[in-house]
Design a protein around this motif. Structure first.
Motif, PDB file in Angstrom:
ATOM      1  N   ALA A  92      45.286  37.250  22.023  1.00  0.00           N
ATOM      2  CA  ALA A  92      44.461  36.301  22.784  1.00  0.00           C
ATOM      3  C   ALA A  92      44.477  36.632  24.271  1.00  0.00           C
ATOM      4  CB  ALA A  92      44.955  34.876  22.551  1.00  0.00           C
ATOM      5  N   GLU A  93      45.645  36.995  24.777  1.00  0.00           N
ATOM      6  CA  GLU A  93      45.740  37.351  26.192  1.00  0.00           C
ATOM      7  C   GLU A  93      44.916  38.594  26.493  1.00  0.00           C
ATOM      8  OE1 GLU A  93      49.150  38.290  29.579  1.00  0.00           O
ATOM      9  OE2 GLU A  93      49.683  38.362  27.468  1.00  0.00           O
ATOM     10  N   SER A  94      44.982  39.563  25.609  1.00  0.00           N
ATOM     11  CA  SER A  94      44.202  40.785  25.790  1.00  0.00           C
ATOM     12  C   SER A  94      42.707  40.470  25.792  1.00  0.00           C
ATOM     13  CB  SER A  94      44.541  41.777  24.688  1.00  0.00           C
ATOM     14  OG  SER A  94      43.707  42.899  24.765  1.00  0.00           O
ATOM     15  N   SER A  95      42.283  39.641  24.858  1.00  0.00           N
ATOM     16  CA  SER A  95      40.863  39.259  24.784  1.00  0.00           C
ATOM     17  C   SER A  95      40.452  38.490  26.032  1.00  0.00           C
ATOM     18  CB  SER A  95      40.617  38.397  23.551  1.00  0.00           C
ATOM     19  OG  SER A  95      40.891  39.107  22.372  1.00  0.00           O
ATOM     20  N   LEU A  96      41.314  37.620  26.506  1.00  0.00           N
ATOM     21  CA  LEU A  96      41.009  36.841  27.698  1.00  0.00           C
ATOM     22  C   LEU A  96      40.889  37.737  28.932  1.00  0.00           C
ATOM     23  CD1 LEU A  96      40.563  34.010  28.800  1.00  0.00           C
ATOM     24  CD2 LEU A  96      43.022  33.807  29.124  1.00  0.00           C
ATOM     25  N   LYS A  97      41.745  38.747  29.037  1.00  0.00           N
ATOM     26  CA  LYS A  97      41.663  39.660  30.167  1.00  0.00           C
ATOM     27  C   LYS A  97      40.342  40.429  30.143  1.00  0.00           C
ATOM     28  CE  LYS A  97      46.577  40.423  31.032  1.00  0.00           C
ATOM     29  NZ  LYS A  97      47.686  41.359  30.967  1.00  0.00           N
ATOM     30  N   LYS A  98      39.938  40.864  28.942  1.00  0.00           N
ATOM     31  CA  LYS A  98      38.654  41.566  28.816  1.00  0.00           C
ATOM     32  C   LYS A  98      37.515  40.641  29.200  1.00  0.00           C
ATOM     33  CE  LYS A  98      40.049  44.668  25.073  1.00  0.00           C
ATOM     34  NZ  LYS A  98      39.878  44.983  23.642  1.00  0.00           N
ATOM     35  N   LEU A  99      37.612  39.387  28.753  1.00  0.00           N
ATOM     36  CA  LEU A  99      36.548  38.421  29.055  1.00  0.00           C
ATOM     37  C   LEU A  99      36.470  38.162  30.551  1.00  0.00           C
ATOM     38  CD1 LEU A  99      34.431  36.376  27.974  1.00  0.00           C
ATOM     39  CD2 LEU A  99      36.293  34.724  27.820  1.00  0.00           C
ATOM     40  N   MET A 100      37.641  38.008  31.195  1.00  0.00           N
ATOM     41  CA  MET A 100      37.643  37.739  32.633  1.00  0.00           C
ATOM     42  C   MET A 100      37.082  38.922  33.423  1.00  0.00           C
ATOM     43  SD  MET A 100      41.256  35.722  33.117  1.00  0.00           S
ATOM     44  CE  MET A 100      41.159  35.646  34.874  1.00  0.00           C
ATOM     45  N   ALA A 101      37.342  40.099  32.942  1.00  0.00           N
ATOM     46  CA  ALA A 101      36.848  41.278  33.650  1.00  0.00           C
ATOM     47  C   ALA A 101      35.340  41.421  33.511  1.00  0.00           C
ATOM     48  CB  ALA A 101      37.540  42.530  33.113  1.00  0.00           C
ATOM     49  N   SER A 102      34.772  40.923  32.425  1.00  0.00           N
ATOM     50  CA  SER A 102      33.339  41.147  32.189  1.00  0.00           C
ATOM     51  C   SER A 102      32.457  39.951  32.532  1.00  0.00           C
ATOM     52  CB  SER A 102      33.120  41.530  30.719  1.00  0.00           C
ATOM     53  OG  SER A 102      33.467  40.445  29.882  1.00  0.00           O
ATOM     54  N   THR A 103      33.008  38.797  32.898  1.00  0.00           N
ATOM     55  CA  THR A 103      32.166  37.625  33.188  1.00  0.00           C
ATOM     56  C   THR A 103      32.466  37.072  34.568  1.00  0.00           C
ATOM     57  OG1 THR A 103      33.807  36.147  32.181  1.00  0.00           O
ATOM     58  CG2 THR A 103      32.048  36.947  30.764  1.00  0.00           C
ATOM     59  N   ASN A 104      31.559  36.194  35.010  1.00  0.00           N
ATOM     60  CA  ASN A 104      31.801  35.574  36.304  1.00  0.00           C
ATOM     61  C   ASN A 104      32.581  34.272  36.121  1.00  0.00           C
ATOM     62  OD1 ASN A 104      30.042  33.565  35.546  1.00  0.00           O
ATOM     63  ND2 ASN A 104      28.296  34.466  36.581  1.00  0.00           N
ATOM     64  N   THR A 105      32.961  33.641  37.203  1.00  0.00           N
ATOM     65  CA  THR A 105      33.832  32.471  37.171  1.00  0.00           C
ATOM     66  C   THR A 105      33.166  31.283  36.498  1.00  0.00           C
ATOM     67  OG1 THR A 105      34.786  33.216  39.264  1.00  0.00           O
ATOM     68  CG2 THR A 105      35.250  30.971  38.614  1.00  0.00           C
ATOM     69  N   CYS A 106      31.917  31.044  36.721  1.00  0.00           N
ATOM     70  CA  CYS A 106      31.212  29.903  36.141  1.00  0.00           C
ATOM     71  C   CYS A 106      31.174  30.019  34.620  1.00  0.00           C
ATOM     72  CB  CYS A 106      29.799  29.815  36.721  1.00  0.00           C
ATOM     73  SG  CYS A 106      28.890  28.382  36.101  1.00  0.00           S
ATOM     74  N   THR A 107      30.846  31.189  34.138  1.00  0.00           N
ATOM     75  CA  THR A 107      30.798  31.407  32.695  1.00  0.00           C
ATOM     76  C   THR A 107      32.188  31.210  32.090  1.00  0.00           C
ATOM     77  OG1 THR A 107      29.064  33.058  33.072  1.00  0.00           O
ATOM     78  CG2 THR A 107      30.116  33.046  30.917  1.00  0.00           C
ATOM     79  N   LEU A 108      33.185  31.687  32.799  1.00  0.00           N
ATOM     80  CA  LEU A 108      34.559  31.552  32.313  1.00  0.00           C
ATOM     81  C   LEU A 108      34.958  30.086  32.203  1.00  0.00           C
ATOM     82  CD1 LEU A 108      37.135  33.017  31.502  1.00  0.00           C
ATOM     83  CD2 LEU A 108      37.782  33.044  33.891  1.00  0.00           C
ATOM     84  N   TRP A 109      34.614  29.278  33.184  1.00  0.00           N
ATOM     85  CA  TRP A 109      34.941  27.847  33.136  1.00  0.00           C
ATOM     86  C   TRP A 109      34.212  27.167  31.996  1.00  0.00           C
ATOM     87  CZ3 TRP A 109      39.044  25.609  34.861  1.00  0.00           C
ATOM     88  CH2 TRP A 109      39.702  26.109  35.950  1.00  0.00           C
TER      89      TRP A 109
END
Length: 123
Positions: A92-109
């Motif tokens: 899950a942490e690995s997936s989250l890091k990939k997600l954070m690297a590929s999206t902006n802050t608004c999408t992440l929230w």
């Protein structure tokens, strides 16, 4: 010893006195035997009590051994589940890091809010 190889006899002893002495010795031996028997009986009672206590302690030790075996199985299962949860958290942490690297802050929230809502519904 008296001359001629004869032994001296006590002037105060006669057949009656000898019989009385033998009877007294016999009574003393009987009393001693009775005391010994009483002592053996008391020791047997104490040994029986000790034996009962030892049997109780043995049973308690066997129960403790069974409990230890049961807890060992439970701890092994818990250890496996913790290992699985750790592996899932790493994924899950690995997936989250990939997600954070590929999206902006608004999408992440937005994704975090959706996940919180899903977890809230599951609970």
């Amino acid at each position: 010893m008296i001359q001629g190889g004869k032994t001296a006899t006590c002037f105060f002893r006669d057949e009656k006195t000898e019989r009385e002495m033998e009877e007294l010795k016999k009574k003393d031996n009987e009393a001693l035997n009775m005391q010994t028997q009483d002592l053996f009986k008391k020791q047997n009672v104490k040994l029986d009590a000790i034996h009962g206590t030892i049997k109780t302690i043995k049973a308690a030790g066997q129960d403790i051994d069974k409990e230890n075996d049961a807890h060992e199985v439970l701890l092994d299962n818990l250890d496996k589940r913790v290992d699985e949860a750790k592996a899932n958290a790493i994924v899950a942490e690995s997936s989250l890091k990939k997600l954070m690297a590929s999206t902006n802050t608004c999408t992440l929230w937005c994704i975090i809010m959706i996940e919180i809502a899903i977890v809230g519904l599951l609970i």
